[in-house]
Design a protein around this motif. Structure first.
Motif, PDB file in Angstrom:
ATOM      1  N   VAL A   1       0.845  -1.196   0.000  1.00 30.92           N
ATOM      2  CA  VAL A   1       0.000   0.000   0.000  1.00 30.92           C
ATOM      3  C   VAL A   1       0.879   1.245   0.000  1.00 30.92           C
ATOM      4  CG1 VAL A   1      -1.896  -1.170   1.204  1.00 30.92           C
ATOM      5  CG2 VAL A   1      -0.172   0.083   2.535  1.00 30.92           C
TER       6      VAL A   1
ATOM      7  N   LEU B   1      -3.820   4.601   0.203  1.00 32.71           N
ATOM      8  CA  LEU B   1      -4.496   5.019   1.432  1.00 32.71           C
ATOM      9  C   LEU B   1      -4.785   6.513   1.469  1.00 32.71           C
ATOM     10  CD1 LEU B   1      -2.590   2.890   4.119  1.00 32.71           C
ATOM     11  CD2 LEU B   1      -4.403   2.205   2.552  1.00 32.71           C
TER      12      LEU B   1
ATOM     13  N   SER C   1       1.092  11.899   6.607  1.00 40.10           N
ATOM     14  CA  SER C   1       0.905  10.482   6.289  1.00 40.10           C
ATOM     15  C   SER C   1       2.017   9.582   6.822  1.00 40.10           C
ATOM     16  CB  SER C   1       0.823  10.297   4.772  1.00 40.10           C
ATOM     17  OG  SER C   1       2.102  10.473   4.201  1.00 40.10           O
TER      18      SER C   1
ATOM     19  N   SER D   1       3.209   8.660   9.842  1.00 37.93           N
ATOM     20  CA  SER D   1       2.889   7.628  10.829  1.00 37.93           C
ATOM     21  C   SER D   1       1.704   6.784  10.398  1.00 37.93           C
ATOM     22  CB  SER D   1       2.673   8.245  12.212  1.00 37.93           C
ATOM     23  OG  SER D   1       1.636   9.180  12.199  1.00 37.93           O
ATOM     24  N   ILE D   2       0.896   7.289   9.498  1.00 38.79           N
ATOM     25  CA  ILE D   2      -0.191   6.461   8.959  1.00 38.79           C
ATOM     26  C   ILE D   2       0.407   5.286   8.196  1.00 38.79           C
ATOM     27  CG2 ILE D   2      -2.124   6.423   7.331  1.00 38.79           C
ATOM     28  CD1 ILE D   2      -2.665   9.363   8.160  1.00 38.79           C
TER      29      ILE D   2
ATOM     30  N   VAL E   1       3.235   3.965   8.877  1.00 34.79           N
ATOM     31  CA  VAL E   1       3.761   3.073   9.922  1.00 34.79           C
ATOM     32  C   VAL E   1       2.638   2.155  10.422  1.00 34.79           C
ATOM     33  CG1 VAL E   1       4.790   2.982  12.232  1.00 34.79           C
ATOM     34  CG2 VAL E   1       5.570   4.700  10.594  1.00 34.79           C
ATOM     35  N   GLY E   2       1.466   2.732  10.620  1.00 31.53           N
ATOM     36  CA  GLY E   2       0.321   1.930  11.059  1.00 31.53           C
ATOM     37  C   GLY E   2      -0.105   0.911  10.014  1.00 31.53           C
ATOM     38  N   ALA E   3      -0.051   1.303   8.751  1.00 35.99           N
ATOM     39  CA  ALA E   3      -0.398   0.364   7.686  1.00 35.99           C
ATOM     40  C   ALA E   3       0.594  -0.800   7.681  1.00 35.99           C
ATOM     41  CB  ALA E   3      -0.389   1.085   6.339  1.00 35.99           C
TER      42      ALA E   3
ATOM     43  N   LEU F   1       2.260  -1.830  10.299  1.00 31.41           N
ATOM     44  CA  LEU F   1       1.966  -2.621  11.505  1.00 31.41           C
ATOM     45  C   LEU F   1       0.821  -3.589  11.217  1.00 31.41           C
ATOM     46  CD1 LEU F   1       2.347  -3.187  14.567  1.00 31.41           C
ATOM     47  CD2 LEU F   1       0.746  -1.317  15.019  1.00 31.41           C
ATOM     48  N   ALA F   2      -0.206  -3.095  10.536  1.00 27.57           N
ATOM     49  CA  ALA F   2      -1.335  -3.969  10.185  1.00 27.57           C
ATOM     50  C   ALA F   2      -0.859  -5.104   9.271  1.00 27.57           C
ATOM     51  CB  ALA F   2      -2.439  -3.160   9.509  1.00 27.57           C
TER      52      ALA F   2
ATOM     53  N   MET G   1       0.924  -7.577  11.451  1.00 27.22           N
ATOM     54  CA  MET G   1       0.032  -8.325  12.338  1.00 27.22           C
ATOM     55  C   MET G   1      -0.855  -9.289  11.554  1.00 27.22           C
ATOM     56  SD  MET G   1      -0.963  -5.372  15.159  1.00 27.22           S
ATOM     57  CE  MET G   1      -1.371  -6.403  16.568  1.00 27.22           C
ATOM     58  N   LYS G   2      -1.283  -8.858  10.389  1.00 22.76           N
ATOM     59  CA  LYS G   2      -2.153  -9.708   9.569  1.00 22.76           C
ATOM     60  C   LYS G   2      -1.352 -10.639   8.654  1.00 22.76           C
ATOM     61  CE  LYS G   2      -6.356  -6.870   9.291  1.00 22.76           C
ATOM     62  NZ  LYS G   2      -7.349  -7.936   9.484  1.00 22.76           N
TER      63      LYS G   2
ATOM     64  N   ALA H   1       7.751   9.025  13.281  1.00 26.13           N
ATOM     65  CA  ALA H   1       7.355   7.873  12.458  1.00 26.13           C
ATOM     66  C   ALA H   1       8.561   6.995  12.121  1.00 26.13           C
ATOM     67  CB  ALA H   1       6.678   8.363  11.177  1.00 26.13           C
TER      68      ALA H   1
ATOM     69  N   MET I   1       9.617   5.114  15.253  1.00 32.38           N
ATOM     70  CA  MET I   1       8.621   4.086  15.611  1.00 32.38           C
ATOM     71  C   MET I   1       8.735   2.895  14.659  1.00 32.38           C
ATOM     72  SD  MET I   1       5.776   3.697  17.674  1.00 32.38           S
ATOM     73  CE  MET I   1       4.705   5.120  17.828  1.00 32.38           C
TER      74      MET I   1
END
Lengths: 317, 329
Positions: free
Chosen positions: A60, A110, A119, A121-122, A124-126, A128-129, A132-133, A156, A159
């Motif tokens: 992404v 996204l 964007s 840290s966003i 970074v979250g993507a 992380l997902a 995790m997934k 970011a 992290m």
């Protein structure tokens, strides 16, 4: 260095679409057909083309206020993008987002972001997902040299590093944050050195050379999947002004002309001619891209403006 | 039934809500500063690291903007993050991600996506933590379309509302009350949730309506108890969620008693009490009002350190009682 012809063609077509999209929206703006403002990607096409062509289905991206090129390169439908520019219901965001907020979640984009550095840290979250997934995908964060000076970049990058997340930070260094030249906004000339502060690699590539960007992004993607974040700085230049209000008082015509001579689309065409493509094939690609943009405009204009009575649709709080 | 219900603390209730939802849904996870081995600065997530592991109870660097932004990005990609801001004051550093990103995305992207995340903030004064660790900032979030805002006043509400917040597909700002963490209350053993947007009448009465939320609810209940001994019947209405707001219950109570006092710890000027007052004044309850709507709020001052000053900066039982007496004149 040999290149797969399909990859070259794919990158070239994307670059042509990006360039023609920007030329068309600039024209529509001057004709009063487009409201607001826009930040054109002219001159930077090799970055989005090179990076996005190196990505896989599960990868992404996060985009910026100058995001038309990212959307096109990641494969969003042209009609949806053009309709969004025109504020129509058929827009990718139903006319609610506009130029700075193109998004295509089905295609892994996204979204654009009107906040410089918004964007990072966003992404970074993507990532992380994705971790995790266990999707196997990476998150690519496009941001500019200006955004490299936001505190959000520091948070970011750190992290992503400590959590070992698959994020590729792609810095599109176009040498200016609006009117502020890189030379006055940071006391380093190579932004990639900043990566070392976070314990991950930083690499710089000629951002006007799509094939070099592609190779670098391909390597970076492999690295990121295995090891965690990386910074890839693509040095390029914004040939168009910052936005529609820009009168270019902060730079010289000579400088712009010098970069125009390094036009990434022409450079890509020259590379393809040297690598077995015929002029006729390139001309055909050019004509097809022009037709695709015209059809997108025609289709977009068929779409109505959103009904004012729907202004609150989609509000939940 | 109430007497038989087990008693647990507000902090434990929040822990139970998070843990139960994490057991139920593999996409739910917790992240924040010191939420793991430390168990949270106030012990709210104690034991969760042991049960769920470091992959789902994520200790982060001190990076509030990235905590919020990482939660936004994860939420966009199918996770349901719970992110903690150790003190609600630190949310100032994360405001871009909350206000410009999380709150906007669903609408701005034409409904392509939603942002199912909960941001837990430890708010309020009363702990001697002074000006940068004691604020009540809930009104800021209420002013931004796209955010739901919850301020629970009891362990039972905290658990039930947090379950709903975690299951909600949109960003929820969950403002916890530091001074309530150790307070106990009855919480059902069995699984339950409390819908967002439903006020609770914490005490029924007929002479005066007190509208209060968070830690002001137990304070108002004590004052109401005192007035009951003097023959004054005070109703205490707890909206529980400020966005969405249960306007019906609030206006119905105002209509019934004709006297309204709004109590919140947050500063008075542009506080949420002004919104509630305007709501009631603009409703059918207006013609039934027997006195002007009153507010008892935090003073417009940074929360001071010295204990006597700190107490004086926020509503006291005496100020609430005095306002009730004015309303009854």
């Amino acid at each position: 260095m040999s290149f797969d012809n399909d990859i070259l063609k794919s990158m070239y077509v994307k670059m042509l679409l990006m360039r023609k999209f920007e030329e068309k929206v600039a024209q529509l703006f001057s004709e009063g057909m487009i409201h607001g403002t826009m930040h054109l990607y002219v001159g930077e096409e090799a970055v989005a083309a090179g990076v996005c062509t190196a990505l896989g289905d599960h990868d992404v991206i996060t985009s910026t206020h100058r995001g038309h090129g990212h959307s096109i390169a990641k494969g969003a439908g042209l009609t949806g993008l053009m309709a969004e520019m025109l504020g129509r219901e058929a827009g990718c965001c139903k006319g609610r987002g506009g130029s700075m907020h193109f998004a295509d979640f089905a295609g892994g984009n996204l979204g654009g972001n009107g906040i410089v550095g918004g964007s990072q840290s966003i992404a970074v979250g993507a990532a992380l997902a994705a971790k995790m997934k266990k999707t196997g995908g990476i998150a690519v964060c496009f941001f500019g040299d200006g955004a490299a000076n936001e505190g959000s970049f520091h948070e970011a990058a750190n992290m992503a590093s400590v959590l070992k997340l698959p994020v590729l930070f792609v810095c599109e260094n176009n040498l200016y944050g609006m009117s502020m030249p890189l030379s006055r906004s940071m006391n380093i000339s190579d932004i990639a050195v900043r990566a070392s502060a976070y314990g991950f690699p930083g690499r710089t590539v000629d951002g006007n050379d799509a094939t070099a960007v592609y190779r670098a992004a391909e390597d970076a993607r492999d690295y990121v999947k295995q090891n965690g974040p990386m910074l890839l700085v693509c040095n390029t230049y914004r040939i168009s002004g910052h936005s529609k209000s820009d009168t270019n008082v902060y730079r010289t015509q000579r400088e712009i002309d010098a970069w125009q001579a390094k036009d990434p689309v022409l450079r890509m065409a020259a590379f393809m001619l040297k690598n077995g493509f015929s002029q006729a094939a390139l001309d055909e690609a050019d004509e097809t891209a022009a037709r695709d943009i015209e059809s997108a405009v025609a289709a977009a204009l068929q779409s109505p403006y959103p009904d004012a009575r729907t202004v609150l649709d989609g509000v939940y709080a | 039934m109430g007497a038989l219900m087990r008693q647990i603390t507000y902090a434990n209730a929040i822990n139970e809500a998070m843990s139960e939802e994490m057991r139920r849904d593999g996409n739910v996870f917790l992240m924040g500063e010191d939420v793991g081995v430390y168990g949270g600065a106030f012990g709210v997530s104690a034991g969760m690291l042991d049960e769920f592991g470091a992959e789902r109870v994520i200790d982060t660097p001190i990076s509030e903007a990235a905590i919020a932004g990482t939660a936004v990005g994860a939420a966009l990609c199918g996770m349901r993050p719970i992110a903690e801001m150790m003190f609600s004051d630190f949310v100032t550093i994360a405001m871009d991600q909350i206000v410009n990103q999380a709150a906007k995305m669903r609408y701005m992207f034409g409904g392509q996506v939603s942002v199912p995340m909960v941001l837990r903030l430890a708010g309020g004064s009363g702990t001697g933590a002074a000006a940068q660790h004691s604020q009540s900032l809930e009104a800021w979030f209420c002013h931004v379309p796209g955010l739901k805002v919850v301020v629970p006043s009891t362990p039972c509400d905290a658990k039930g509302l947090l379950v709903s917040a975690i299951r909600d597909d949109n960003p929820v700002i969950f403002v916890e009350q530091k001074v309530l963490y150790k307070e106990t209350g009855g919480v059902p053993e069995e699984e339950y949730s409390i819908p967002l947007g439903k006020a609770d009448i914490k005490r029924r009465g007929s002479d005066v309506t007190l509208v209060a939320y968070g830690r002001m609810v137990p304070l108002c209940l004590r004052v109401a108890e005192d007035f009951a001994t003097q023959g004054v019947s005070v109703e205490v209405v707890d909206p529980r969620t400020l966005v969405p707001l249960d306007t019906e219950t609030l206006t119905a109570s105002a209509k019934k008693t004709g006297r309204v006092l709004i109590v919140h710890e947050a500063c008075r000027t542009a506080g949420f009490g002004a919104e509630i007052a305007a709501l009631i004044a603009g409703s059918a309850a207006f013609s039934r009002l027997k006195a002007p709507i009153m507010r008892v709020c935090g003073l417009d001052v940074p929360i001071p350190f010295s204990p006597g000053l700190e107490r004086a900066a926020v509503p006291t039982p005496e100020r609430v009682a005095e306002a009730i007496r004015v309303l009854l004149k």
